[in-house]
Design a protein around this motif. Structure first.
Motif, PDB file in Angstrom:
ATOM      1  N   GLY A   1      12.763  -4.260  -9.091  1.00 37.19           N
ATOM      2  CA  GLY A   1      14.105  -4.676  -9.503  1.00 37.19           C
ATOM      3  C   GLY A   1      14.504  -4.016 -10.804  1.00 37.19           C
ATOM      4  O   GLY A   1      15.671  -3.665 -11.001  1.00 37.19           O
ATOM      5  N   SER A   2      13.541  -3.819 -11.708  1.00 36.70           N
ATOM      6  CA  SER A   2      13.861  -3.133 -12.967  1.00 36.70           C
ATOM      7  C   SER A   2      14.199  -1.667 -12.710  1.00 36.70           C
ATOM      8  O   SER A   2      15.046  -1.093 -13.381  1.00 36.70           O
ATOM      9  N   TRP A   3      13.545  -1.072 -11.699  1.00 33.42           N
ATOM     10  CA  TRP A   3      13.892   0.298 -11.312  1.00 33.42           C
ATOM     11  C   TRP A   3      15.320   0.336 -10.783  1.00 33.42           C
ATOM     12  O   TRP A   3      16.088   1.234 -11.092  1.00 33.42           O
ATOM     13  N   LYS A   4      15.653  -0.670  -9.988  1.00 33.16           N
ATOM     14  CA  LYS A   4      16.989  -0.755  -9.411  1.00 33.16           C
ATOM     15  C   LYS A   4      18.026  -0.910 -10.523  1.00 33.16           C
ATOM     16  O   LYS A   4      19.087  -0.289 -10.492  1.00 33.16           O
ATOM     17  N   ASP A   5      17.712  -1.727 -11.544  1.00 29.86           N
ATOM     18  CA  ASP A   5      18.613  -1.910 -12.673  1.00 29.86           C
ATOM     19  C   ASP A   5      18.811  -0.599 -13.419  1.00 29.86           C
ATOM     20  O   ASP A   5      19.911  -0.286 -13.870  1.00 29.86           O
ATOM     21  N   ARG A   6      17.730   0.181 -13.535  1.00 36.25           N
ATOM     22  CA  ARG A   6      17.843   1.493 -14.185  1.00 36.25           C
ATOM     23  C   ARG A   6      18.779   2.402 -13.404  1.00 36.25           C
ATOM     24  O   ARG A   6      19.550   3.149 -13.978  1.00 36.25           O
TER      25      ARG A   6
ATOM     26  N   THR B   1      10.909   7.329  -5.847  1.00 42.34           N
ATOM     27  CA  THR B   1      12.190   7.525  -6.526  1.00 42.34           C
ATOM     28  C   THR B   1      12.874   6.163  -6.716  1.00 42.34           C
ATOM     29  O   THR B   1      12.462   5.161  -6.145  1.00 42.34           O
ATOM     30  N   ILE B   2      13.924   6.179  -7.509  1.00 42.94           N
ATOM     31  CA  ILE B   2      14.669   4.947  -7.749  1.00 42.94           C
ATOM     32  C   ILE B   2      15.293   4.450  -6.443  1.00 42.94           C
ATOM     33  O   ILE B   2      15.307   3.260  -6.159  1.00 42.94           O
ATOM     34  N   CYS B   3      15.764   5.370  -5.627  1.00 44.60           N
ATOM     35  CA  CYS B   3      16.368   5.002  -4.351  1.00 44.60           C
ATOM     36  C   CYS B   3      15.325   4.355  -3.425  1.00 44.60           C
ATOM     37  O   CYS B   3      15.591   3.327  -2.792  1.00 44.60           O
ATOM     38  N   ARG B   4      14.143   4.958  -3.342  1.00 46.12           N
ATOM     39  CA  ARG B   4      13.069   4.379  -2.527  1.00 46.12           C
ATOM     40  C   ARG B   4      12.623   3.028  -3.085  1.00 46.12           C
ATOM     41  O   ARG B   4      12.348   2.100  -2.339  1.00 46.12           O
TER      42      ARG B   4
ATOM     43  N   ALA C   1       0.834  -1.203   0.000  1.00 49.81           N
ATOM     44  CA  ALA C   1       0.000   0.000   0.000  1.00 49.81           C
ATOM     45  C   ALA C   1       0.871   1.256   0.000  1.00 49.81           C
ATOM     46  O   ALA C   1       0.569   2.231  -0.711  1.00 49.81           O
ATOM     47  N   GLU C   2       1.957   1.220   0.759  1.00 56.83           N
ATOM     48  CA  GLU C   2       2.863   2.374   0.808  1.00 56.83           C
ATOM     49  C   GLU C   2       3.512   2.609  -0.560  1.00 56.83           C
ATOM     50  O   GLU C   2       3.609   3.751  -1.024  1.00 56.83           O
ATOM     51  N   ILE C   3       3.923   1.534  -1.212  1.00 60.66           N
ATOM     52  CA  ILE C   3       4.510   1.656  -2.549  1.00 60.66           C
ATOM     53  C   ILE C   3       3.484   2.214  -3.526  1.00 60.66           C
ATOM     54  O   ILE C   3       3.782   3.116  -4.313  1.00 60.66           O
ATOM     55  N   ARG C   4       2.254   1.687  -3.460  1.00 53.61           N
ATOM     56  CA  ARG C   4       1.191   2.146  -4.351  1.00 53.61           C
ATOM     57  C   ARG C   4       0.915   3.637  -4.158  1.00 53.61           C
ATOM     58  O   ARG C   4       0.783   4.388  -5.123  1.00 53.61           O
ATOM     59  N   ASP C   5       0.850   4.076  -2.886  1.00 54.06           N
ATOM     60  CA  ASP C   5       0.582   5.487  -2.600  1.00 54.06           C
ATOM     61  C   ASP C   5       1.699   6.385  -3.125  1.00 54.06           C
ATOM     62  O   ASP C   5       1.432   7.436  -3.722  1.00 54.06           O
ATOM     63  N   LEU C   6       2.950   5.973  -2.905  1.00 53.31           N
ATOM     64  CA  LEU C   6       4.074   6.773  -3.393  1.00 53.31           C
ATOM     65  C   LEU C   6       4.109   6.804  -4.923  1.00 53.31           C
ATOM     66  O   LEU C   6       4.429   7.830  -5.526  1.00 53.31           O
ATOM     67  N   HIS C   7       3.768   5.680  -5.525  1.00 52.15           N
ATOM     68  CA  HIS C   7       3.775   5.619  -6.985  1.00 52.15           C
ATOM     69  C   HIS C   7       2.695   6.524  -7.571  1.00 52.15           C
ATOM     70  O   HIS C   7       2.934   7.238  -8.552  1.00 52.15           O
ATOM     71  N   LEU C   8       1.506   6.511  -6.967  1.00 53.27           N
ATOM     72  CA  LEU C   8       0.416   7.352  -7.460  1.00 53.27           C
ATOM     73  C   LEU C   8       0.700   8.838  -7.256  1.00 53.27           C
ATOM     74  O   LEU C   8       0.298   9.668  -8.063  1.00 53.27           O
ATOM     75  N   SER C   9       1.381   9.174  -6.155  1.00 53.09           N
ATOM     76  CA  SER C   9       1.697  10.584  -5.898  1.00 53.09           C
ATOM     77  C   SER C   9       2.997  11.009  -6.592  1.00 53.09           C
ATOM     78  O   SER C   9       3.467  12.121  -6.396  1.00 53.09           O
ATOM     79  N   ARG C  10       3.553  10.101  -7.378  1.00 55.72           N
ATOM     80  CA  ARG C  10       4.786  10.350  -8.138  1.00 55.72           C
ATOM     81  C   ARG C  10       5.962  10.722  -7.236  1.00 55.72           C
ATOM     82  O   ARG C  10       6.809  11.533  -7.603  1.00 55.72           O
ATOM     83  N   LYS C  11       6.001  10.127  -6.055  1.00 57.38           N
ATOM     84  CA  LYS C  11       7.107  10.367  -5.132  1.00 57.38           C
ATOM     85  C   LYS C  11       7.976   9.124  -4.952  1.00 57.38           C
ATOM     86  O   LYS C  11       8.814   9.064  -4.073  1.00 57.38           O
TER      87      LYS C  11
END
Length: 124
Positions: A111-116, A67-70, A55-65
């Protein structure tokens, strides 16, 4: 009371009380039931943790917050939770099993974000 003797025959009465169980099979069954209830409780808590993380990941993704580090940190956290869930696989209910499946998919996505991130750091 129990009388104990040593190798030379000297012995004395002890103050130890001997406990007699009515039925060892009942004791074993009760112990197994208590262990299963504990494992079920741990599995439920783990499913709730995974649900919260997703849920936390979904909320951050929807609010565009997100980041690759997160994303990398969440990927690591979900990997640990999925690893722990593997231990309690037999005690997870349908909701927990579905959450673990979703978490595995999210790990691949993150993981694909991490690879980026690693790809971008090579270009610097």
């Amino acid at each position: 009371r129990v009388k104990a003797e040593n190798s030379v025959g000297a012995g004395d009465w002890s103050d130890v009380e001997v406990l007699v169980f009515e039925n060892p099979n009942v004791e074993k069954k009760n112990r197994k039931k208590a262990q299963d209830e504990t494992k079920k409780s741990i599995a439920d808590k783990l499913a709730t943790e995974i649900q919260g993380t997703l849920a936390e990941i979904r909320d951050l993704h929807l609010s565009r917050k997100l980041t690759i580090c997160r994303a990398s940190a969440f990927c690591h956290e979900l990997q640990q939770q999925v690893r722990r869930a593997k231990t309690f696989k037999g005690w997870l209910d349908a909701r927990g099993t579905a959450l673990v499946k979703e978490a595995r998919e999210k790990v691949e996505e993150l993981g694909s974000w991490k690879d980026r991130k690693e790809f971008m750091s090579e270009w610097k």
